[in-house]
Design an enzyme around this catalytic site. Structure first.
Site, short mmCIF file in Angstrom:
data_model
loop_
_atom_site.label_atom_id
_atom_site.label_comp_id
_atom_site.label_asym_id
_atom_site.label_seq_id
_atom_site.Cartn_x
_atom_site.Cartn_y
_atom_site.Cartn_z
N GLU A 119 -11.07 31.36 -0.74
CA GLU A 119 -10.73 32.67 -1.48
C GLU A 119 -9.42 32.43 -2.36
OE1 GLU A 119 -8.54 35.41 -2.37
OE2 GLU A 119 -8.39 35.97 -0.10
N CYS A 173 -3.78 38.60 -3.85
CA CYS A 173 -4.83 38.02 -4.51
C CYS A 173 -5.88 39.36 -5.38
CB CYS A 173 -5.61 37.06 -3.85
SG CYS A 173 -4.82 35.62 -3.17
#
Length: 468
Positions: free
Chosen positions: A242, A276
């Site tokens: 990720e 993120c």
């Protein structure tokens, strides 16, 4: 129930490296810097514990995860204070340290309760075949500094549920938060099913190349993720990555600017922009551009920033000097490129801590560095467009695709745009909302593999087909 000082006493090494509070510069605690020999010992212990842990079966392992969630909730105040002091986020206001600790227990319970039955593939006169999911072995979990506790739990909870044991390597910026969390979790878990090895890049590389590790889960930058992928290649360890995102939001002309301004703000500035999947570039139709800018300024002006231990604050500092400099430099480039600063952009340099003010910059071109590069901080670029086709093209132009969002009062119009955006998740009239039931992952250089939900369980397991 532990206090924050109790946790620090249990996890700090008096002779270790100092960890500083990003709001004050004061010492939070000291951390032992592990060696590769320490890592070898942790992997060996986790590997030895794995068969018995797998042998317990789903029901018993789920009971342990619920006990671990109980332990987190029983120590929530101490964990939240430790997190705030080390990472910087406010303890109680906004999406905060208490919110992150609560997410830890929520993900543990959700991961414990997802049903995962064998999948029947064929059942007719030709025969029968089913697919089941079995443990991989040892999972290496490498986490980031922005949501250190919650992302660690995202990696750990599913892995443990599926019968793996886990070795965690926290970010060198926020090791105390993860050490404190693991200390609490291990009050409920059997010995050695969860180990933690703090250290620098050498330890992280050793974990990703270790012959005793069967899967690596990494959350962090794209560049580091690429290095992890190269390191894991020789051993063919499975990967879930990720990685970085530069999430686009597209505002259609039918919105009510005041109605969406609060959600736009938190989509961009959650955790002071250090997320993120935060909203990092905003494309607004010319018909509502000025009104959206004005509404965003009105919301942002009401959001106090400061030391996370002070209850009035909803935004904290950037976690480290390196990230502060990245944000500051990108805002300066935006100014030089003709950007109109609506708010912020002028940090106070005589105060302690890595505080960069909430910043909104309008009238930018799509190729300005503040738009084209991930800022990972409290500075949102706003770009005007006149044709939705141009907005979609600009949103898809970058080589990352973690999340995106569409803002509209017309559901069909929003769905049409959402289906054309290149991102792992596209939200409508919200941004960055994650749910333990809903799979999450990126496309392009934002990584691959899914977390959360039943698909997240499958990603930390090996499939086995039985046919007769």
């Amino acid at each position: 129930m532990n206090t924050c000082q109790d946790l620090l006493s249990a996890i700090t090494d008096p002779s270790g490296r100092e960890i500083l509070d990003p709001a004050t510069g004061e010492v939070v605690g000291t951390v032992h810097e592990s060696t590769t020999a320490d890592l070898d010992d942790a992997v060996a212990a986790a590997r030895a514990a794995q068969p018995d842990w797998a042998g317990l079966g789903h029901e018993k392992r789920s009971e342990y995860l619920h006990k671990a969630a109980d332990a987190v909730e029983g120590n929530a105040e101490a964990l939240a204070e430790l997190l705030s002091r080390e990472q910087g986020k406010p303890v109680k206001n906004g999406p905060n340290a208490a919110f992150e600790v609560g997410g830890c227990s929520a993900w543990l319970r959700a991961s414990a309760d997802f049903p995962l039955e064998p999948e029947v593939l064929v059942d007719d006169e030709s025969g029968y075949a089913e697919m089941e999911y079995v443990p991989l072995g040892v999972v290496g979990a490498i986490g980031p500094w922005n949501w250190p506790m919650m992302i660690t739990v995202w990696q750990v909870a599913a892995s443990l549920r599926m019968g793996n044991t886990v070795v965690v390597k926290p970010s060198e910026y926020t090791p105390l938060s993860v050490l404190g969390l693991v200390h609490v979790l291990n009050q409920a878990l059997p010995e050695d099913v969860l180990r933690v090895v703090p250290g620098g890049g050498e330890v992280g590389k050793a974990l990703s190349t270790h012959s005793g590790v069967d899967k690596i889960m990494f959350t962090g930058s794209t560049r580091t993720g690429q290095a992890v992928m190269r390191s894991a290649a020789d051993g063919l360890a499975r990967l879930t990555l990720e990685l970085g995102g530069n999430d686009a939001g597209v505002v259609l002309p039918d919105v009510d600017p005041r109605a969406i301004a609060g959600d736009l703000f938190w989509g961009a500035f959650i955790n002071t922009g250090q997320t993120c999947a935060a909203l990092k570039r905003l494309y607004v139709h010319e018909d509502v551009y000025d009104a959206v800018c004005e509404a965003l300024v009105g919301v942002a002006q009401q959001m106090p920033m400061g030391n996370g231990l002070e209850e009035k604050n909803v935004l904290g500092p950037l976690q480290n000097k390196q990230q502060y400099d990245i944000v500051a430099n990108l805002v300066e480039e935006a100014k030089r490129g003709g950007g109109r600063v609506l708010l912020g952009g002028d940090p106070e340099t005589d105060q302690p801590g890595y505080f960069y003010p909430t910043t909104l910059v309008a009238d930018l071109s799509d190729d300005n560095p503040l738009v084209a590069e991930e800022q990972f901080g409290p500075a949102l670029p706003i770009v005007k467009y006149s044709d939705v086709e141009d907005a979609i093209r600009m949103a898809n132009a970058l080589d990352v695709g973690l999340g995106a969002s569409v803002w509209s009062s017309d559901r069909d119009a929003a769905m049409d745009v959402a289906r054309r955006l290149e991102a792992g998740t596209v939200w409508i009239n919200k941004h960055g909302a994650v749910d333990p039931r809903i799979p999450f992952g990126g496309v392009k250089k934002s990584g691959f593999g899914l977390e959360f939900g039943v698909e997240g369980l499958k990603s930390v397991a090996a499939s086995r087909v039985i046919s007769r």
